[in-house]
Design a protein around this motif. Structure first.
Motif, short mmCIF file in Angstrom:
data_model
loop_
_atom_site.label_atom_id
_atom_site.label_comp_id
_atom_site.label_asym_id
_atom_site.label_seq_id
_atom_site.Cartn_x
_atom_site.Cartn_y
_atom_site.Cartn_z
N VAL A 1 0.85 -1.19 0.00
CA VAL A 1 0.00 0.00 0.00
C VAL A 1 0.88 1.24 0.00
CG1 VAL A 1 -1.69 1.34 1.31
CG2 VAL A 1 -1.92 -1.15 1.15
N LYS A 2 1.90 1.21 0.85
CA LYS A 2 2.80 2.36 0.96
C LYS A 2 3.59 2.60 -0.32
CE LYS A 2 6.51 4.16 3.92
NZ LYS A 2 7.38 3.88 5.10
N LYS A 3 4.07 1.52 -0.94
CA LYS A 3 4.94 1.67 -2.12
C LYS A 3 4.16 1.82 -3.42
CE LYS A 3 9.05 -0.17 -4.36
NZ LYS A 3 10.14 -1.16 -4.31
N TYR A 4 3.09 1.03 -3.57
CA TYR A 4 2.38 1.01 -4.86
C TYR A 4 0.96 1.56 -4.79
CZ TYR A 4 6.20 -2.18 -5.97
OH TYR A 4 7.44 -2.73 -6.16
N GLY A 5 0.43 1.78 -3.59
CA GLY A 5 -0.94 2.28 -3.47
C GLY A 5 -1.99 1.27 -3.87
N VAL A 6 -1.74 -0.02 -3.59
CA VAL A 6 -2.67 -1.07 -4.00
C VAL A 6 -3.94 -1.06 -3.15
CG1 VAL A 6 -0.77 -2.55 -4.75
CG2 VAL A 6 -1.72 -2.86 -2.45
N THR A 7 -4.98 -1.69 -3.69
CA THR A 7 -6.22 -1.89 -2.96
C THR A 7 -6.64 -3.34 -3.16
OG1 THR A 7 -7.56 -1.23 -4.88
CG2 THR A 7 -6.99 0.49 -3.30
N GLN A 8 -7.51 -3.83 -2.28
CA GLN A 8 -7.96 -5.21 -2.38
C GLN A 8 -8.68 -5.45 -3.71
OE1 GLN A 8 -9.70 -4.52 1.31
NE2 GLN A 8 -11.82 -4.46 0.59
N GLY A 9 -8.47 -6.63 -4.28
CA GLY A 9 -9.06 -6.97 -5.57
C GLY A 9 -8.12 -6.74 -6.73
N MET A 10 -6.98 -6.08 -6.48
CA MET A 10 -6.01 -5.84 -7.55
C MET A 10 -5.10 -7.05 -7.74
SD MET A 10 -4.83 -1.85 -6.99
CE MET A 10 -3.75 -1.87 -8.44
N VAL A 11 -4.45 -7.09 -8.89
CA VAL A 11 -3.42 -8.08 -9.20
C VAL A 11 -2.16 -7.32 -9.61
CG1 VAL A 11 -2.71 -9.92 -10.78
CG2 VAL A 11 -5.04 -9.88 -9.91
N VAL B 1 -8.74 -5.04 -13.42
CA VAL B 1 -9.43 -5.46 -14.63
C VAL B 1 -8.40 -6.13 -15.52
CG1 VAL B 1 -10.81 -4.76 -16.61
CG2 VAL B 1 -11.09 -3.58 -14.44
N LEU B 2 -8.44 -7.45 -15.59
CA LEU B 2 -7.42 -8.22 -16.29
C LEU B 2 -7.74 -8.35 -17.78
CD1 LEU B 2 -7.15 -11.04 -13.60
CD2 LEU B 2 -5.76 -8.96 -13.79
N ASN B 3 -6.70 -8.16 -18.60
CA ASN B 3 -6.85 -8.29 -20.04
C ASN B 3 -7.88 -7.30 -20.60
OD1 ASN B 3 -6.30 -9.55 -22.60
ND2 ASN B 3 -8.15 -10.77 -22.40
N GLY B 4 -8.15 -6.23 -19.83
CA GLY B 4 -9.09 -5.22 -20.27
C GLY B 4 -10.55 -5.58 -20.06
N TYR B 5 -10.84 -6.74 -19.47
CA TYR B 5 -12.22 -7.18 -19.32
C TYR B 5 -12.63 -7.41 -17.87
CZ TYR B 5 -12.40 -7.67 -24.37
OH TYR B 5 -12.37 -7.40 -25.71
N GLY B 6 -11.97 -8.31 -17.16
CA GLY B 6 -12.37 -8.57 -15.79
C GLY B 6 -11.63 -9.75 -15.20
N VAL B 7 -12.07 -10.17 -14.02
CA VAL B 7 -11.41 -11.25 -13.30
C VAL B 7 -11.99 -12.59 -13.74
CG1 VAL B 7 -10.90 -12.24 -11.04
CG2 VAL B 7 -10.92 -9.77 -11.34
N SER B 8 -11.23 -13.34 -14.51
CA SER B 8 -11.61 -14.69 -14.92
C SER B 8 -10.32 -15.46 -15.21
CB SER B 8 -12.49 -14.67 -16.17
OG SER B 8 -11.74 -14.31 -17.32
N ARG B 9 -10.42 -16.76 -15.27
CA ARG B 9 -9.24 -17.58 -15.53
C ARG B 9 -8.61 -17.20 -16.87
NH1 ARG B 9 -7.75 -22.38 -18.03
NH2 ARG B 9 -6.28 -23.67 -16.84
N ASP C 1 -14.45 -6.43 -9.71
CA ASP C 1 -14.57 -7.64 -10.50
C ASP C 1 -15.53 -7.50 -11.67
OD1 ASP C 1 -12.83 -8.91 -8.86
OD2 ASP C 1 -14.36 -9.77 -7.55
N SER C 2 -16.22 -6.38 -11.77
CA SER C 2 -17.20 -6.22 -12.84
C SER C 2 -16.51 -5.90 -14.16
CB SER C 2 -18.15 -5.07 -12.49
OG SER C 2 -18.98 -4.78 -13.59
N PRO C 3 -16.75 -6.70 -15.22
CA PRO C 3 -16.10 -6.45 -16.50
C PRO C 3 -16.61 -5.19 -17.18
CG PRO C 3 -17.72 -8.22 -16.70
CD PRO C 3 -17.60 -7.89 -15.24
N LYS C 4 -17.76 -4.66 -16.73
CA LYS C 4 -18.34 -3.48 -17.36
C LYS C 4 -17.82 -2.19 -16.73
CE LYS C 4 -22.61 -5.82 -18.71
NZ LYS C 4 -24.07 -5.84 -18.58
N LYS C 5 -17.09 -2.31 -15.62
CA LYS C 5 -16.62 -1.10 -14.92
C LYS C 5 -15.56 -0.39 -15.75
CE LYS C 5 -13.67 -0.99 -11.46
NZ LYS C 5 -12.86 0.18 -11.78
N ALA C 6 -15.68 0.90 -15.86
CA ALA C 6 -14.67 1.67 -16.58
C ALA C 6 -13.36 1.61 -15.83
CB ALA C 6 -15.13 3.14 -16.71
#
Length: 225
Positions: free
Chosen positions: A121-131, A145-153, A192-197
């Motif tokens: 958090v201190k170094k990168y400013g991460v939040t829960q749900g990020m990768v 938002v992975l691959n520009g869409y969302g969280v999926s395998r 996790d929503s693929p529709k989120k901007a």
């Protein structure tokens, strides 16, 4: 051709073993990370990231919250499911995966082992749900938002592949790169929503920065004309 003995087994391969070594605890049990993606804490984070390993191996960190699991539950499930599939039959996964193209790991913001605030958090400013994805101790990608869409395998694997390509090209995010959350960004539950901007503040990769630079250069040339 990569030498099979070049990256020999090391206690630093397993976050749990490394943590116990740092805290001067008994390490005779060795690596037992067979069920869930290993958790990396602030105790060993910096040493784990800088430990000698194949520089092309991508370390994939899922940023989760033990106190608020609903906010990153889908990501946690995805990490554990994919990890279980990859580690079947391995008695010491962290040791035996040292030649794998990527590794899956957890970083729990609410673990009692974390600093206040947690290092990521201190170094990168991460939040829960990020990768976050690293190679050779350097940051390649960060976002929810992975691959520009969302969280999926599928999207996670595609994002890992892109990070591998960025690593081969030597494209890394700046050392002082930090994500930030602006007030206009929806709640973290929407990660996790693929529709989120996707906001540029909480999404970044070396290749996306390179594309941005090229677009800026083209814009400047057009203005000069």
């Amino acid at each position: 051709m990569r030498s099979p003995t070049r990256w020999a087994a090391s206690p630093s391969d397993c976050p749990l073993v490394l943590r116990k070594l740092i805290r001067k605890e008994d390490v005779r049990a060795g690596c037992r990370c067979m069920v869930r993606a290993p958790q990396v804490s602030d105790v060993e984070l910096e040493r784990f990231l800088s430990a000698p390993r194949d520089p092309s191996q991508v370390l994939v960190f899922g940023i989760v919250s033990g106190q608020n699991p609903s906010s990153s539950g889908q990501l946690q499930w995805l990490l554990d499911t994919l990890y279980n599939h990859r580690q079947q039959g391995r008695a010491s996964p962290c040791i035996q995966c040292r030649h794998d193209p990527y590794r899956l790991l957890r970083y729990d913001l609410d673990s009692p082992l974390q600093r206040d605030p947690p290092l990521m958090v201190k170094k990168y400013g991460v939040t829960q749900g990020m990768v976050l994805m690293f190679a050779g101790g350097k940051l390649l990608f960060g976002g929810c938002v992975l691959n520009g869409y969302g969280v999926s395998r599928r999207n996670l694997l595609k994002q890992i592949f892109q990070a591998q390509q960025d690593c081969k090209m030597g494209y890394f995010l700046p050392e002082n790169y930090k994500f930030s959350v602006s007030p206009s960004i929806p709640g973290l539950e929407d990660c996790d929503s693929p529709k989120k901007a996707v906001s540029g503040d909480i999404q970044g990769s070396a290749s996306s920065l390179a594309v941005g630079d090229k677009m800026e250069e083209s814009s400047l040339k057009a203005e000069k004309k």
